[in-house]
Design a protein around this motif. Sequence first.
Motif, PDB file in Angstrom:
ATOM      1  N   PRO A 184      19.530  33.780  56.294  1.00 16.45           N
ATOM      2  CA  PRO A 184      18.785  35.051  56.251  1.00 16.45           C
ATOM      3  C   PRO A 184      19.652  36.262  56.592  1.00 16.45           C
ATOM      4  CG  PRO A 184      17.483  33.361  57.355  1.00 16.45           C
ATOM      5  CD  PRO A 184      18.845  32.791  57.166  1.00 16.45           C
ATOM      6  N   LEU A 185      20.565  36.100  57.554  1.00 20.95           N
ATOM      7  CA  LEU A 185      21.450  37.204  57.895  1.00 20.95           C
ATOM      8  C   LEU A 185      22.484  37.456  56.806  1.00 20.95           C
ATOM      9  CD1 LEU A 185      22.093  36.604  61.723  1.00 20.95           C
ATOM     10  CD2 LEU A 185      20.646  38.344  60.653  1.00 20.95           C
ATOM     11  N   LEU A 186      22.964  36.396  56.170  1.00 23.59           N
ATOM     12  CA  LEU A 186      23.897  36.565  55.057  1.00 23.59           C
ATOM     13  C   LEU A 186      23.223  37.313  53.908  1.00 23.59           C
ATOM     14  CD1 LEU A 186      25.542  33.024  55.072  1.00 23.59           C
ATOM     15  CD2 LEU A 186      26.686  35.180  55.610  1.00 23.59           C
ATOM     16  N   ALA A 187      21.980  36.948  53.624  1.00 22.71           N
ATOM     17  CA  ALA A 187      21.240  37.642  52.568  1.00 22.71           C
ATOM     18  C   ALA A 187      21.001  39.095  52.951  1.00 22.71           C
ATOM     19  CB  ALA A 187      19.912  36.930  52.310  1.00 22.71           C
ATOM     20  N   ALA A 188      20.741  39.343  54.234  1.00 20.21           N
ATOM     21  CA  ALA A 188      20.521  40.722  54.685  1.00 20.21           C
ATOM     22  C   ALA A 188      21.787  41.556  54.534  1.00 20.21           C
ATOM     23  CB  ALA A 188      20.055  40.721  56.138  1.00 20.21           C
ATOM     24  N   ALA A 189      22.950  40.969  54.813  1.00 15.72           N
ATOM     25  CA  ALA A 189      24.215  41.696  54.668  1.00 15.72           C
ATOM     26  C   ALA A 189      24.461  42.067  53.211  1.00 15.72           C
ATOM     27  CB  ALA A 189      25.370  40.856  55.205  1.00 15.72           C
ATOM     28  N   ALA A 190      24.257  41.105  52.313  1.00 16.17           N
ATOM     29  CA  ALA A 190      24.449  41.386  50.885  1.00 16.17           C
ATOM     30  C   ALA A 190      23.430  42.402  50.395  1.00 16.17           C
ATOM     31  CB  ALA A 190      24.338  40.089  50.083  1.00 16.17           C
ATOM     32  N   GLY A 191      22.177  42.268  50.846  1.00 18.39           N
ATOM     33  CA  GLY A 191      21.140  43.204  50.429  1.00 18.39           C
ATOM     34  C   GLY A 191      21.394  44.606  50.946  1.00 18.39           C
ATOM     35  N   ALA A 192      21.890  44.714  52.179  1.00 19.56           N
ATOM     36  CA  ALA A 192      22.191  46.030  52.740  1.00 19.56           C
ATOM     37  C   ALA A 192      23.274  46.724  51.944  1.00 19.56           C
ATOM     38  CB  ALA A 192      22.613  45.882  54.201  1.00 19.56           C
ATOM     39  N   ALA A 193      24.284  45.963  51.535  1.00 18.38           N
ATOM     40  CA  ALA A 193      25.365  46.550  50.732  1.00 18.38           C
ATOM     41  C   ALA A 193      24.848  46.999  49.372  1.00 18.38           C
ATOM     42  CB  ALA A 193      26.496  45.538  50.570  1.00 18.38           C
ATOM     43  N   ALA A 194      24.109  46.124  48.710  1.00 14.65           N
ATOM     44  CA  ALA A 194      23.626  46.451  47.368  1.00 14.65           C
ATOM     45  C   ALA A 194      22.660  47.629  47.390  1.00 14.65           C
ATOM     46  CB  ALA A 194      22.962  45.221  46.751  1.00 14.65           C
ATOM     47  N   LEU A 195      21.675  47.575  48.277  1.00 15.17           N
ATOM     48  CA  LEU A 195      20.674  48.639  48.325  1.00 15.17           C
ATOM     49  C   LEU A 195      21.263  49.960  48.804  1.00 15.17           C
ATOM     50  CD1 LEU A 195      17.635  46.652  49.800  1.00 15.17           C
ATOM     51  CD2 LEU A 195      17.982  47.390  47.438  1.00 15.17           C
ATOM     52  N   GLY A 196      22.316  49.894  49.598  1.00 13.73           N
ATOM     53  CA  GLY A 196      22.938  51.118  50.067  1.00 13.73           C
ATOM     54  C   GLY A 196      23.863  51.758  49.056  1.00 13.73           C
ATOM     55  N   LEU A 197      24.482  50.931  48.195  1.00 13.75           N
ATOM     56  CA  LEU A 197      25.460  51.465  47.250  1.00 13.75           C
ATOM     57  C   LEU A 197      24.838  51.930  45.936  1.00 13.75           C
ATOM     58  CD1 LEU A 197      28.343  48.871  47.782  1.00 13.75           C
ATOM     59  CD2 LEU A 197      28.216  51.209  48.654  1.00 13.75           C
ATOM     60  N   VAL A 198      23.733  51.326  45.537  1.00 10.26           N
ATOM     61  CA  VAL A 198      23.110  51.705  44.262  1.00 10.26           C
ATOM     62  C   VAL A 198      22.726  53.185  44.223  1.00 10.26           C
ATOM     63  CG1 VAL A 198      21.062  51.393  42.815  1.00 10.26           C
ATOM     64  CG2 VAL A 198      22.354  49.407  43.583  1.00 10.26           C
ATOM     65  N   PRO A 199      22.000  53.717  45.221  1.00 12.97           N
ATOM     66  CA  PRO A 199      21.648  55.146  45.153  1.00 12.97           C
ATOM     67  C   PRO A 199      22.866  56.070  45.211  1.00 12.97           C
ATOM     68  CG  PRO A 199      21.004  54.212  47.259  1.00 12.97           C
ATOM     69  CD  PRO A 199      21.383  53.071  46.395  1.00 12.97           C
ATOM     70  N   VAL A 200      23.928  55.644  45.885  1.00 12.55           N
ATOM     71  CA  VAL A 200      25.145  56.468  45.928  1.00 12.55           C
ATOM     72  C   VAL A 200      25.764  56.551  44.545  1.00 12.55           C
ATOM     73  CG1 VAL A 200      27.446  56.703  46.926  1.00 12.55           C
ATOM     74  CG2 VAL A 200      25.566  55.881  48.339  1.00 12.55           C
ATOM     75  N   ALA A 201      25.826  55.427  43.838  1.00 10.34           N
ATOM     76  CA  ALA A 201      26.391  55.426  42.489  1.00 10.34           C
ATOM     77  C   ALA A 201      25.551  56.281  41.554  1.00 10.34           C
ATOM     78  CB  ALA A 201      26.476  53.995  41.966  1.00 10.34           C
ATOM     79  N   LEU A 202      24.225  56.214  41.692  1.00  9.81           N
ATOM     80  CA  LEU A 202      23.350  57.012  40.832  1.00  9.81           C
ATOM     81  C   LEU A 202      23.489  58.497  41.147  1.00  9.81           C
ATOM     82  CD1 LEU A 202      20.134  54.793  40.837  1.00  9.81           C
ATOM     83  CD2 LEU A 202      21.891  54.974  39.050  1.00  9.81           C
ATOM     84  N   ALA A 203      23.603  58.825  42.441  1.00 12.03           N
ATOM     85  CA  ALA A 203      23.733  60.235  42.832  1.00 12.03           C
ATOM     86  C   ALA A 203      25.062  60.815  42.383  1.00 12.03           C
ATOM     87  CB  ALA A 203      23.585  60.369  44.346  1.00 12.03           C
ATOM     88  N   ASP A 204      26.100  59.997  42.442  1.00 11.65           N
ATOM     89  CA  ASP A 204      27.438  60.455  42.055  1.00 11.65           C
ATOM     90  C   ASP A 204      27.675  60.370  40.549  1.00 11.65           C
ATOM     91  OD1 ASP A 204      28.266  61.209  44.513  1.00 11.65           O
ATOM     92  OD2 ASP A 204      29.535  59.470  44.896  1.00 11.65           O
ATOM     93  N   GLY A 205      26.807  59.660  39.843  1.00 13.95           N
ATOM     94  CA  GLY A 205      27.040  59.431  38.421  1.00 13.95           C
ATOM     95  C   GLY A 205      28.228  58.527  38.169  1.00 13.95           C
ATOM     96  N   THR A 206      28.415  57.526  39.052  1.00 10.06           N
ATOM     97  CA  THR A 206      29.549  56.599  38.923  1.00 10.06           C
ATOM     98  C   THR A 206      29.061  55.149  38.920  1.00 10.06           C
ATOM     99  OG1 THR A 206      29.832  56.679  41.334  1.00 10.06           O
ATOM    100  CG2 THR A 206      31.201  58.169  39.995  1.00 10.06           C
ATOM    101  N   PRO A 207      28.299  54.764  37.897  1.00  7.50           N
ATOM    102  CA  PRO A 207      27.807  53.378  37.863  1.00  7.50           C
ATOM    103  C   PRO A 207      28.929  52.357  37.757  1.00  7.50           C
ATOM    104  CG  PRO A 207      27.430  54.474  35.770  1.00  7.50           C
ATOM    105  CD  PRO A 207      27.863  55.537  36.733  1.00  7.50           C
TER     106      PRO A 207
END
Length: 212
Positions: A91-114
Amino acid sequence: MSAGLVTGVALLGALAGRAAVPLARCAVASDAAVGGRENRLGAVVLAGALVFGGLAAARGGDLALPAFLAVAAVGLALALADLACLRLPDPLLAAAAGAAALGLVPVALADGTPERLLAALAGAAVSFAGYVLLALLPGSRLGFGDVKLAGALGLPLGWLGWPALGLGLLLPHLLNGVVVLALLATRRVRRDTPLPFGPALLASAWLAVLLA
């Protein structure tokens, strides 16, 4: 980032360290193995402040900083669980991966760098595949939890680029080797004593982010 904000983030890290203790449930039930609850709590709180403060100082102007902090918060609990119980809970491993993915997606969309998301996914794939091969080598002491943790950490490292990813893949073995030699020299462990590798992975990823 100003000194005041860095201090504020470091205090947030101390709180994350405090919260990591009950999350690492095996560690909570293993006080004798790590020298008592009070000593462990103080060490994790200090580590949290150092980890968060370092990230804020090094990457204060980066929109991805919240993602790095979220992964670091979960990483504190993972390190504590592995040190106490030689286990990295799924569960903690999944949380680490999920935190990275969910945190980076909006940054890429905001920056226009998919394309940076593709680099992050590539980093995760390379890390995971590389550690699978290492785990399958004869005599390897890597567990599949270590493999999954490497894959999760490959997301933020891949986001930062191949040099950061390479550093994050190389440093764990150097750090772990130094620790093992020191423990053997002081006769704290024997050659066949099982030791955690997760903390080396996490510390190396933190250093790679600082140096990226």
